[in-house]
Design a protein around this motif. Structure first.
Motif, PDB file in Angstrom:
ATOM      1  N   GLN A  87       0.763  -1.213   0.009  1.00  0.00           N
ATOM      2  CA  GLN A  87       0.068  -0.003  -0.066  1.00  0.00           C
ATOM      3  C   GLN A  87       1.016   1.178  -0.060  1.00  0.00           C
ATOM      4  N   PRO A  88       0.295   2.339  -0.626  1.00  0.00           N
ATOM      5  CA  PRO A  88       1.082   3.642  -0.476  1.00  0.00           C
ATOM      6  C   PRO A  88       1.837   3.843   0.785  1.00  0.00           C
ATOM      7  N   GLU A  89       0.987   3.657   1.841  1.00  0.00           N
ATOM      8  CA  GLU A  89       1.772   3.739   3.231  1.00  0.00           C
ATOM      9  C   GLU A  89       3.030   2.965   3.571  1.00  0.00           C
ATOM     10  N   ASP A  90       3.239   2.253   2.758  1.00  0.00           N
ATOM     11  CA  ASP A  90       4.404   1.093   2.972  1.00  0.00           C
ATOM     12  C   ASP A  90       5.767   1.735   2.376  1.00  0.00           C
ATOM     13  N   THR A  91       5.480   3.007   1.618  1.00  0.00           N
ATOM     14  CA  THR A  91       6.315   3.626   0.905  1.00  0.00           C
ATOM     15  C   THR A  91       7.279   4.116   1.837  1.00  0.00           C
ATOM     16  N   ALA A  92       8.802   3.802   1.910  1.00  0.00           N
ATOM     17  CA  ALA A  92       9.835   4.023   2.929  1.00  0.00           C
ATOM     18  C   ALA A  92      11.078   3.560   2.417  1.00  0.00           C
ATOM     19  N   VAL A  93      12.024   3.910   2.866  1.00  0.00           N
ATOM     20  CA  VAL A  93      13.457   3.576   2.800  1.00  0.00           C
ATOM     21  C   VAL A  93      13.475   2.288   3.930  1.00  0.00           C
ATOM     22  N   TYR A  94      13.794   1.191   3.272  1.00  0.00           N
ATOM     23  CA  TYR A  94      13.764   0.017   4.017  1.00  0.00           C
ATOM     24  C   TYR A  94      15.317  -0.434   4.369  1.00  0.00           C
ATOM     25  N   TYR A  95      15.510  -0.681   5.836  1.00  0.00           N
ATOM     26  CA  TYR A  95      16.926  -1.143   6.054  1.00  0.00           C
ATOM     27  C   TYR A  95      17.014  -2.669   6.829  1.00  0.00           C
ATOM     28  N   TYR A 115      24.527  -4.095  13.838  1.00  0.00           N
ATOM     29  CA  TYR A 115      24.976  -3.671  12.334  1.00  0.00           C
ATOM     30  C   TYR A 115      23.756  -3.272  11.562  1.00  0.00           C
ATOM     31  N   TRP A 116      23.947  -2.365  10.314  1.00  0.00           N
ATOM     32  CA  TRP A 116      22.959  -2.085   9.363  1.00  0.00           C
ATOM     33  C   TRP A 116      23.457  -2.153   8.107  1.00  0.00           C
ATOM     34  N   GLY A 117      22.218  -2.620   7.169  1.00  0.00           N
ATOM     35  CA  GLY A 117      22.469  -2.473   5.586  1.00  0.00           C
ATOM     36  C   GLY A 117      22.291  -1.049   5.281  1.00  0.00           C
ATOM     37  N   GLN A 118      22.627  -0.884   3.935  1.00  0.00           N
ATOM     38  CA  GLN A 118      22.283   0.187   3.638  1.00  0.00           C
ATOM     39  C   GLN A 118      20.758   0.290   3.149  1.00  0.00           C
ATOM     40  N   GLY A 119      20.266   1.397   3.144  1.00  0.00           N
ATOM     41  CA  GLY A 119      18.877   1.640   2.923  1.00  0.00           C
ATOM     42  C   GLY A 119      18.657   1.481   1.361  1.00  0.00           C
ATOM     43  N   ILE A 120      17.124   0.764   1.329  1.00  0.00           N
ATOM     44  CA  ILE A 120      16.785   0.593  -0.043  1.00  0.00           C
ATOM     45  C   ILE A 120      15.341   1.266  -0.254  1.00  0.00           C
ATOM     46  N   LEU A 121      15.048   1.962  -1.195  1.00  0.00           N
ATOM     47  CA  LEU A 121      14.017   2.706  -1.295  1.00  0.00           C
ATOM     48  C   LEU A 121      12.646   1.750  -2.019  1.00  0.00           C
ATOM     49  N   VAL A 122      11.653   1.550  -1.354  1.00  0.00           N
ATOM     50  CA  VAL A 122      10.368   1.064  -1.634  1.00  0.00           C
ATOM     51  C   VAL A 122       9.434   2.026  -1.796  1.00  0.00           C
ATOM     52  N   THR A 123       8.827   2.127  -3.166  1.00  0.00           N
ATOM     53  CA  THR A 123       7.567   3.101  -3.452  1.00  0.00           C
ATOM     54  C   THR A 123       6.574   2.478  -3.992  1.00  0.00           C
ATOM     55  N   VAL A 124       5.603   2.688  -3.435  1.00  0.00           N
ATOM     56  CA  VAL A 124       4.136   2.065  -3.629  1.00  0.00           C
ATOM     57  C   VAL A 124       3.426   3.280  -4.353  1.00  0.00           C
ATOM     58  N   SER A 125       3.137   3.042  -5.526  1.00  0.00           N
ATOM     59  CA  SER A 125       1.948   4.095  -5.989  1.00  0.00           C
ATOM     60  C   SER A 125       0.596   3.649  -6.094  1.00  0.00           C
ATOM     61  N   SER A 126      -0.188   4.959  -5.897  1.00  0.00           N
ATOM     62  CA  SER A 126      -1.844   4.427  -5.674  1.00  0.00           C
ATOM     63  C   SER A 126      -2.444   4.188  -7.228  1.00  0.00           C
TER      64      SER A 126
END
Length: 126
Positions: A87-95, A115-126
């Motif tokens: 859903q659009p509200e899931d749009t975020a940078v995921y780590y 420890y953290w990985g690099q962020g990856i972008l998830v974009t959900v369009s409506s």
């Protein structure tokens, strides 16, 4: 040196699916718990899901229960986050992140992870 390499983000329409991957190296995989976090624009980072490698227990934020599934491939030292019905509200940078000593009750606290990985972008369009 512990490294987490995240991949699998992208653009998807509402109702679609994505699978995120987090490949770990430099650690004894079985000794750790792995979490997925996300940070939407203007919001604080929040815990999405966590898995304990040693016992396989999984944890989910209420907002993703029934839609997201966390899993592991021990042979590849990789943790996955299958995200369905996005859903659009899931749009975020995921780590992805990992912690060696993690109390289950604290899995949503990012300060508990080492420890953290690099962020990856998830974009959900409506």
């Amino acid at each position: 040196e512990v490294q987490l390499q995240a991949s699998g983000g992208g653009l998807v329409q509402a109702g679609g699916s994505l699978r995120l991957s987090c490949a770990a190296s430099g650690l004894t995989f079985d000794d750790y718990a792995f979490g997925w976090f996300r940070q939407a624009p203007g919001k604080e980072r929040e815990g999405v899901s966590c898995i304990s490698i040693s016992d396989g227990n999984t944890y989910y934020a209420d907002s993703v229960k029934g839609r997201f599934t966390i899993s592991i491939n021990n042979a590849k030292s990789t943790v996955y986050l299958q995200m369905n019905n996005l859903q659009p509200e899931d749009t975020a940078v995921y780590y992805c992140a990992t912690a060696q000593w993690l109390l289950p009750s604290l899995w949503m606290l990012d300060v508990e992870y080492d420890y953290w990985g690099q962020g990856i972008l998830v974009t959900v369009s409506s």
